[in-house]
Design an enzyme around this catalytic site. Structure first.
Site, short mmCIF file in Angstrom:
data_model
loop_
_atom_site.label_atom_id
_atom_site.label_comp_id
_atom_site.label_asym_id
_atom_site.label_seq_id
_atom_site.Cartn_x
_atom_site.Cartn_y
_atom_site.Cartn_z
N HIS A 243 31.69 36.86 46.33
CA HIS A 243 31.98 35.53 46.86
C HIS A 243 33.03 34.82 45.99
O HIS A 243 34.03 34.29 46.51
CB HIS A 243 30.67 34.73 46.88
N GLU A 244 32.83 34.81 44.68
CA GLU A 244 33.75 34.08 43.80
C GLU A 244 35.12 34.74 43.73
O GLU A 244 36.14 34.06 43.64
CB GLU A 244 33.14 33.93 42.41
N HIS A 247 37.21 33.44 46.50
CA HIS A 247 37.90 32.19 46.18
C HIS A 247 39.14 32.45 45.33
O HIS A 247 40.20 31.86 45.55
CB HIS A 247 36.97 31.25 45.41
#
Length: 327
Positions: A243-244, A247
């Protein structure tokens, strides 16, 4: 939408990922239309957006006192305008140098393990957990877990272990976080620096978005025990890292902007009013077509529910790579 078949067994075992094989069309590589999904592209280079973190991933039921704010509509428009300006700059540079935009990318990874002491409770995890995290990234970004294949694979270059109680836990937005990253970050724009440790305020992780000018804050912070085999119940298959890194490669949350406007700027992720937690069935918070994308890596559900990026997200990440991080 179903859960990933046999994914937990495969990830816990730490099996190496499948080989990435993807060539996105040149239409998706380093090219944007005349107007972005958020606002018309500026005709002049714009000022680079402020150094804002992406919204952190938070455990279900947790309420972080210092949770980084979701981007405002204004911040999102600024980021999209900056992306358009960066793409024009890169296109002009490549035209002069005779260089082509990249279609496949191997990202070097440097992992910094921040420890309070040499105990497991103090952050001292085995190398095997880190190697398993790299495998999870390669599985997720290659499409091996059931989503769209992206252009990216990950290669671990170094594990750097640092015992410093002043940096443990890692506190988002603190002077200690800045000191840590300023002291430790390695490599250029294309190098992924991952900082592992205990985190403040019930956060699972956070990341910086790409910028035209590299600074020391660039990178991803992840809760140590969210790695495969960790103790963070429901969040210990490695998808906080997935997920990170999304980003870091310029993806917003699937619930960015809620039901109105252009959402996350990706046409094939259905609109979502708010984060989804746990593993909801049939959740549909917007009137637009499509159920909420609760199996998408950029939502907030349990790791066991996450398994995919979409083709639109894959194209967005590669476009951003060629604008910001390509050599």
């Amino acid at each position: 939408m179903g859960l990933r078949p046999n994914l937990l067994t495969r990830r816990t075992a730490g099996v190496a990922s499948t080989t990435l094989a993807l060539l996105l069309s040149t239409a998706a590589v380093g090219v944007v239309p005349a107007a972005s999904a958020f606002s018309a592209a500026p005709t002049e280079a714009c000022a680079e957006p402020a150094d804002v973190h992406s919204d952190a991933r938070v455990k279900a039921g947790a309420h972080a006192k210092h949770e980084p704010n979701e981007l405002t509509a204004k911040e999102t428009r600024e980021r999209e305008a900056d992306l358009a300006a960066a793409l024009r700059e890169r296109a002009n540079f490549r035209a002069g140098a005779g260089a082509a935009a990249l279609a496949t990318v191997t990202i070097p990874v440097v992992v910094h393990v921040i420890q309070e002491d040499t105990t497991r409770a103090g952050g001292n995890i085995p190398d095997s957990m880190i190697n398993s995290q790299i495998s999870v990234l390669n599985q997720a970004y290659s499409g091996a877990t059931g989503g769209a294949a992206t252009a990216f694979s990950f290669q671990l270059q170094k594990i750097n272990r640092v015992t410093n109680p002043a940096w443990f836990p890692i506190v988002q937005g603190s002077s200690a976080e800045r000191s840590m990253k300023t002291s430790l970050r390695e490599g250029g724009k294309n190098t992924l620096n991952i900082y592992l440790g205990e985190l403040s305020d019930d956060l699972l992780g956070w990341a910086t978005f790409p910028k035209r000018r590299l600074d020391s804050m660039d990178g991803v912070v992840v809760l140590t025990e969210s790695l495969p085999g960790g103790t963070a119940t429901n969040y210990n298959q490695g998808d906080t890292g997935t997920h990170e890194v999304g980003h870091w490669l310029n993806l917003y949350h699937t619930f960015q902007g809620g039901c109105s406007g252009s959402g996350d700027g990706v046409s094939d992720t259905p609109a979502e009013a708010s984060p989804a937690y746990q593993c909801p069935t049939g959740r549909d918070t917007c009137t637009a077509t499509g159920l909420d994308p609760i199996t998408n890596f950029m939502d907030y559900t349990y790791d066991s529910c996450m398994y995919q990026f979409t083709a639109g997200q894959a194209a967005r990440m590669l476009t951003a790579w060629n604008a910001y991080r390509a050599a």
